[in-house]
Enzyme design. Structure first.
Site, PDB file in Angstrom:
ATOM      1  N   ARG A 144       0.820  -1.223   0.000  1.00 48.02           N
ATOM      2  CA  ARG A 144       0.000   0.000   0.000  1.00 48.02           C
ATOM      3  C   ARG A 144       0.849   1.266   0.000  1.00 48.02           C
ATOM      4  O   ARG A 144       0.316   2.359  -0.201  1.00 48.02           O
ATOM      5  CB  ARG A 144      -0.964  -0.016   1.180  1.00 48.02           C
ATOM      6  CG  ARG A 144      -0.321  -0.081   2.539  1.00 48.02           C
ATOM      7  CD  ARG A 144      -1.371  -0.363   3.600  1.00 48.02           C
ATOM      8  NE  ARG A 144      -0.854  -0.315   4.964  1.00 48.02           N
ATOM      9  CZ  ARG A 144      -0.148  -1.278   5.545  1.00 48.02           C
ATOM     10  NH1 ARG A 144       0.163  -2.374   4.865  1.00 48.02           N
ATOM     11  NH2 ARG A 144       0.259  -1.160   6.800  1.00 48.02           N
ATOM     12  N   LYS A 192      -2.875 -15.485   5.294  1.00 49.45           N
ATOM     13  CA  LYS A 192      -2.226 -16.058   4.099  1.00 49.45           C
ATOM     14  C   LYS A 192      -1.483 -17.342   4.469  1.00 49.45           C
ATOM     15  O   LYS A 192      -1.516 -18.323   3.738  1.00 49.45           O
ATOM     16  CB  LYS A 192      -1.245 -15.040   3.485  1.00 49.45           C
ATOM     17  CG  LYS A 192      -1.923 -13.912   2.704  1.00 49.45           C
ATOM     18  CD  LYS A 192      -0.904 -12.971   2.072  1.00 49.45           C
ATOM     19  CE  LYS A 192      -1.569 -11.832   1.314  1.00 49.45           C
ATOM     20  NZ  LYS A 192      -0.648 -10.851   0.767  1.00 49.45           N
ATOM     21  N   HIS A 203     -29.359   7.188  -2.771  1.00 49.39           N
ATOM     22  CA  HIS A 203     -30.492   6.332  -3.110  1.00 49.39           C
ATOM     23  C   HIS A 203     -30.627   5.135  -2.175  1.00 49.39           C
ATOM     24  O   HIS A 203     -31.419   4.249  -2.432  1.00 49.39           O
ATOM     25  CB  HIS A 203     -30.353   5.867  -4.566  1.00 49.39           C
ATOM     26  CG  HIS A 203     -30.335   7.020  -5.522  1.00 49.39           C
ATOM     27  ND1 HIS A 203     -31.473   7.545  -6.097  1.00 49.39           N
ATOM     28  CD2 HIS A 203     -29.315   7.808  -5.943  1.00 49.39           C
ATOM     29  CE1 HIS A 203     -31.151   8.585  -6.854  1.00 49.39           C
ATOM     30  NE2 HIS A 203     -29.844   8.762  -6.773  1.00 49.39           N
ATOM     31  N   GLU A 217      -5.840  -0.787   7.400  1.00 48.78           N
ATOM     32  CA  GLU A 217      -4.523  -1.430   7.479  1.00 48.78           C
ATOM     33  C   GLU A 217      -3.523  -0.656   8.342  1.00 48.78           C
ATOM     34  O   GLU A 217      -2.714  -1.254   9.036  1.00 48.78           O
ATOM     35  CB  GLU A 217      -3.949  -1.642   6.076  1.00 48.78           C
ATOM     36  CG  GLU A 217      -4.700  -2.701   5.296  1.00 48.78           C
ATOM     37  CD  GLU A 217      -3.994  -3.094   4.014  1.00 48.78           C
ATOM     38  OE1 GLU A 217      -2.813  -3.491   4.061  1.00 48.78           O
ATOM     39  OE2 GLU A 217      -4.616  -3.002   2.939  1.00 48.78           O
TER      40      GLU A 217
HETATM   41  C1  F6R Z   1      -0.453  -4.832   2.530  1.00 49.64           C
HETATM   42  C2  F6R Z   1      -1.564  -4.620   1.634  1.00 49.64           C
HETATM   43  C3  F6R Z   1      -2.394  -5.791   1.210  1.00 49.64           C
HETATM   44  C4  F6R Z   1      -1.749  -6.502   0.004  1.00 49.64           C
HETATM   45  C5  F6R Z   1      -2.581  -7.702  -0.439  1.00 49.64           C
HETATM   46  C6  F6R Z   1      -2.047  -8.369  -1.696  1.00 49.64           C
HETATM   47  O1  F6R Z   1       0.270  -3.609   2.620  1.00 49.64           O
HETATM   48  O2  F6R Z   1      -1.823  -3.517   1.282  1.00 49.64           O
HETATM   49  O3  F6R Z   1      -3.667  -5.320   0.864  1.00 49.64           O
HETATM   50  O4  F6R Z   1      -1.583  -5.612  -1.043  1.00 49.64           O
HETATM   51  O5  F6R Z   1      -2.613  -8.648   0.596  1.00 49.64           O
HETATM   52  O6  F6R Z   1      -0.680  -8.641  -1.628  1.00 49.64           O
HETATM   53  P1  F6R Z   1       0.276  -8.201  -2.820  1.00 49.64           P
HETATM   54  O7  F6R Z   1       0.115  -6.723  -2.960  1.00 49.64           O
HETATM   55  O8  F6R Z   1       1.646  -8.582  -2.399  1.00 49.64           O
HETATM   56  O9  F6R Z   1      -0.204  -8.943  -4.038  1.00 49.64           O
END
Ligand code: F6R
Length: 357
Positions: free
Chosen positions: A154, A350, A256, A240
């Site tokens: 981000r 994850k 709406h 986040e």
């Molecule tokens: C962490 C963030 C998450 C990741 C997401 C996908 O800073 O913003 O929203 O972007 O979990 O991971 P990536 O970007 O590595 O594909």
């Protein structure tokens, strides 16, 4: 009242273990660098045959896709679709330009979408800092934009988004991107002076807004076609960085439905702090809608704050709002006593998923 003092610059920096503020300070340069350093070989084969554009990504890697969708909507004659999923829409094929964007390069939804895109014959351009996506790009010889490592996804919005503009410029869909990014850089540099940690609360709109949002539920409203994507970005950044809930919606749609929800539950509504993102290019009728809406909800909510775009050019104005939201969310994290960088919940989710494969 939070016990954290937003004028304590030293404390702000020491609560930011991953250098989120440093990345924010570097965003103006990040935008310029990613504009100027598009690798020569990143090109779209069959550029004139492209009939649709899909950006596959999730979270911080997908928001650039939405920026692209909003920015190109009135400028190019083919659709841009953002796909945050394991699978791609059925229209994807040899006439599709597919941007596969994953900062880490290991996000399973994006990897799955790219694999599907390959089978569907899409023209794939990869934007990543490494991982399996980088391996895929190298082994399949896909055009590849390598993003520097060491950022949170981000905090790498410039790296992940601006190459998509340059690729579309090279393919003949857009023009004059570099001067526009120069304006983005200048606008963000000016804004940085106001928003940075060294700027005290009384002169710093992001710190002031963080104080208003503290212990309240932020509801962020943008406008369709302009700040809608920024409203979503603000929500995600508050989630986040501040590890706090936030919600978003857009005008005119919210007139709406959502607006009806401001009638009952006075105790509940007193916890809502509304932020309205405004831009001079918002449709005149939407500007009137905003004024009426404010009058309707004002007695019910804790407060309404408007944040307006800055800068002379469309992209700069969008980035100015993103910048304000990013800083606000970091200051809010300080008020809540949390470190803005780590997102342990996402990481552990994850990992858990990887275990159950
Ligand atoms: C962490 C963030 C998450 C990741 C997401 C996908 O800073 O913003 O929203 O972007 O979990 O991971 P990536 O970007 O590595 O594909």
């Amino acid at each position: 009242m939070s016990s954290f003092d937003l004028n304590d610059v030293k404390a702000i920096y020491s609560n930011d273990s991953t250098g989120m503020l440093e990345s924010l300070a570097g965003l103006p340069r990040q935008c310029m660098v990613s504009c100027l350093q598009l690798p020569q070989n990143v090109d779209v084969k069959n550029g004139d045959k492209i009939k649709n554009i899909v950006v596959a990504g999730i979270g911080g890697s997908a928001i650039g896709g939405d920026l692209l969708r909003v920015y190109t909507a009135g400028k190019i004659k083919i659709p841009v679709v953002v796909s945050r999923d394991y699978s791609l829409p059925a229209f994807v094929g040899p006439e599709t330009l597919l941007f596969a964007v994953s900062y880490s390069g290991n996000t399973e939804e994006t990897l799955s979408a790219v694999e599907q895109g390959r089978k569907m014959g899409a023209n794939i351009v990869v934007i990543t800092s490494g991982g399996k996506l980088m391996e895929m790009a190298l082994s399949q010889d896909y055009p590849l934009v390598r993003v520097p490592q060491g950022f949170s996804p981000r905090a790498a919005t410039g790296f992940l988004f601006i190459p998509t503009l340059r690729v579309l410029e090279k393919a003949g869909f857009l023009e004059n991107i570099t001067p526009k990014i120069e304006v983005v850089q200048e606008t963000l540099k000016c804004l940085h002076e106001k928003l940075r940690p060294e700027s005290p609360v009384q002169e710093n709109p992001a710190k002031q807004l963080a104080l208003k949002l503290y212990c309240k539920i932020p509801v962020i409203w943008g406008v369709a076609g302009t700040s809608e994507v920024v409203a979503q970005r603000w929500k995600g950044q508050i989630n986040e960085n501040a590890k706090a809930p936030a919600y978003w919606n857009v005008f005119p749609e919210l007139n709406h439905n959502e607006i009806v929800g401001f009638k009952s539950g006075p105790d509940l509504l007193k916890n809502i702090q509304v932020v309205i993102l405004r831009d001079e290019e918002d449709h005149p009728r939407v500007q009137q809608r905003i004024e009426i809406t404010k009058r309707i909800i004002n007695p019910a909510v804790s407060g309404i704050t408007e944040v307006s775009t800055a800068g002379k050019e469309e992209l700069a104005r969008l980035f100015s709002l993103i910048y304000s939201g990013d800083y606000t969310s970091v200051y809010l994290s300080m008020l809540y006593g949390v470190d803005p960088g780590p997102v342990e919940v996402i990481e552990s989710l994850k990992k858990e998923l990887a275990r159950v494969q």
